[in-house]
Each structure stands twice: as structure tokens, then as C-alpha cells.
Design a protein around this motif. Structure first.
Motif, PDB file in Angstrom:
ATOM      1  N   ARG A 144       7.843  78.320  32.471  1.00 22.25           N
ATOM      2  CA  ARG A 144       6.436  78.458  32.083  1.00 22.25           C
ATOM      3  C   ARG A 144       5.849  77.117  31.659  1.00 22.25           C
ATOM      4  N   MET A 147       5.201  75.111  34.805  1.00 21.06           N
ATOM      5  CA  MET A 147       4.042  75.679  35.503  1.00 21.06           C
ATOM      6  C   MET A 147       2.752  75.231  34.834  1.00 21.06           C
ATOM      7  N   SER A 148       2.736  75.280  33.510  1.00 20.22           N
ATOM      8  CA  SER A 148       1.537  74.937  32.765  1.00 20.22           C
ATOM      9  C   SER A 148       1.232  73.444  32.827  1.00 20.22           C
ATOM     10  N   THR A 149       2.271  72.622  32.718  1.00 17.09           N
ATOM     11  CA  THR A 149       2.083  71.175  32.650  1.00 17.09           C
ATOM     12  C   THR A 149       1.798  70.552  34.014  1.00 17.09           C
ATOM     13  N   ASN A 151       1.489  72.429  37.127  1.00 21.57           N
ATOM     14  CA  ASN A 151       0.769  73.291  38.069  1.00 21.57           C
ATOM     15  C   ASN A 151       1.252  73.078  39.512  1.00 21.57           C
ATOM     16  N   PRO A 152       2.552  73.256  39.765  1.00 17.65           N
ATOM     17  CA  PRO A 152       3.095  72.952  41.097  1.00 17.65           C
ATOM     18  C   PRO A 152       2.594  73.929  42.164  1.00 17.65           C
ATOM     19  N   THR A 153       2.437  73.429  43.369  1.00 19.12           N
ATOM     20  CA  THR A 153       2.075  74.259  44.523  1.00 19.12           C
ATOM     21  C   THR A 153       3.316  74.449  45.392  1.00 19.12           C
ATOM     22  N   HIS A 156       5.641  71.590  46.409  1.00 19.21           N
ATOM     23  CA  HIS A 156       6.426  70.871  45.399  1.00 19.21           C
ATOM     24  C   HIS A 156       7.912  71.093  45.709  1.00 19.21           C
ATOM     25  N   TYR A 159       9.376  73.882  43.628  1.00 13.43           N
ATOM     26  CA  TYR A 159       8.535  75.059  43.379  1.00 13.43           C
ATOM     27  C   TYR A 159       9.356  76.354  43.325  1.00 13.43           C
ATOM     28  N   SER A 163       9.158  78.499  39.921  1.00 13.61           N
ATOM     29  CA  SER A 163       8.520  79.817  40.009  1.00 13.61           C
ATOM     30  C   SER A 163       9.514  80.939  39.714  1.00 13.61           C
TER      31      SER A 163
END
Length: 227
Positions: A144, A147-149, A151-153, A156, A159, A163
């Protein structure tokens, strides 16, 4: 405040040290040395095997079918789901997963496993869960946090790893363990709760040590020839 909320509050320092570790930060940035990744997978494969064995000991100590089913489901999660983040790391370094299995444990991983096994052999279900919980809980929060820091797509390199650990299924697994530990702690003596807190704290510290072990490619010291 629940027992596990207290555990989390008391170990805020270790959680944040894990978030700030260069290996974890490197996952977010998509830049981790290949040898560190390999060292991590070699150790984590054996660590997760031990983790399942500890679940097995907890299952054997269970006094009802609800607990038996609980630990059985947790073993299945590791066997069938937690291999996916390993595959992501293997793809990143270009090595087959099977090629990183069966290696001796580095010192910190060896210590961590023996710590869990000690509580599994000598403690009740509360101690066992306290020793096990920091692993899924720290990984959930790592996922988390990344994800927050960052913001991978989907493009990445890590990813799938990020995720997976930020996913609701990982969150559900952690919540189930927390709820089970809270229920046990509510019926435990102060002495038993202190033993649970000690097991949890040391596992948090060993989670941090595991990341450092992987990042530095920790090995056992060479034997010293006496003079």
C-alpha cells in the motif's frame, strides 16, 4: 484499542524502518540490484516453506475444526498464490524460479525461521500467530505504501509484486490473522500477552533484518583458521 492495534502502535518504528529500507524503496523505484533480488528469492523460498510448516504445527495444536480450517487455508494461500510475486522478481533478473530454489539459508533468515519454530514448538496459538503475523502485515503495508508513493502502472517492472501485496486478498488474509489473534489475546493472561508481544516485536525486527540480508547479499562468515 484491540490487541493487534496495540501491537501495530508499539512497532511503528520498525514498520517505518522497513518502508524506508533501500530494497523496499528500490522496488517502488523499479531499481533493485539483480544479485539482491536473487538472494531474496533464494532465502524467501525456504522461509515460506518454513512458514507453512509453522502453520502445520499450529494446525496440529488446534482444538476445533474452525482453527484447523483456518490454518489449512493459510497454507493453501502460500502454496497457490504467494509464488506470483516470486515469479515477478525472477522475470526481472531473467532466471527460472526453479534455479533459485534449494539454497542454504543466510544467517538472518536462519535466525528468523528458528525464532518462529521456537514459538511454534513451545507456545500456544496466540504466540504462534504473533510470530507469524508481522510477515503478511508488513508486506500488506509495503504494498500500500508503494502504491501510494509511486503510483505504479502496469509497465512498472515490479507492478505485479506491488499490486499483489496491496491487493484486497492480502488485506483479507492479514485481517483474518489479526482477528484470530485478538480473540485469543482477549482470553489470555497478562503474562501470555507479554510473550505474544515479544514474539511479534522480534518478528518485526527480523523482517527488517531479512530485507537488509537480501540487499547486502548476506552470507555466513568464512571459517577462521586458528593460529
Amino acid at each position: 484499542m484491540t490487541f493487534t492495534q496495540t501491537l501495530r502502535e508499539e512497532n511503528q518504528d520498525i514498520f517505518h524502518a522497513i518502508f524506508d529500507h533501500p530494497f523496499v524503496d528500490g522496488i517502488g523505484k523499479g531499481e533493485v540490484p539483480a544479485e539482491s533480488i536473487k538472494h531474496y528469492i533464494k532465502a524467501d523460498f525456504e522461509y515460506l516453506n518454513a512458514f507453512m510448516r509453522v502453520y502445520g504445527i499450529a494446525l496440529a495444536k488446534s482444538q476445533n475444526r474452525d482453527d484447523i480450517n483456518f490454518f489449512h487455508e493459510k497454507i493453501q494461500f502460500i502454496l497457490n498464490s504467494e509464488i506470483h510475486p516470486h515469479h515477478n522478481f525472477c522475470d526481472y533478473v531473467g532466471v527460472d524460479y526453479e534455479g533459485l530454489q534449494g539454497y542454504p539459508l543466510p544467517p538472518s533468515a536462519d535466525h528468523y525461521i528458528k525464532h518462529m519454530m521456537h514459538h511454534a514448538q513451545t507456545g500456544g496459538l496466540g504466540e504462534i500467530l504473533s510470530a507469524l503475523l508481522p510477515c503478511p502485515w508488513t508486506y500488506l503495508e509495503i504494498g500500500r505504501e508503494l502504491m501510494s508513493t509511486f503510483n505504479p502502472t502496469s509497465d512498472h517492472p515490479f507492478y505485479p509484486w506491488i499490486s499483489f501485496y496491496a491487493d484486497e486478498r492480502t488485506a483479507a488474509t492479514t485481517l483474518e490473522m489479526r482477528e484470530r489473534l485478538d480473540a485469543i489475546a482477549a482470553d489470555s493472561s497478562k503474562h501470555e500477552q507479554l510473550k505474544m508481544k515479544d514474539a511479534f516485536r522480534k518478528s518485526c525486527q527480523l523482517e527488517l533484518a531479512f530485507w537488509e540480508m537480501a540487499y547486502t547479499c548476506e552470507e555466513w562468515p568464512e571459517s577462521v583458521v586458528s593460529r
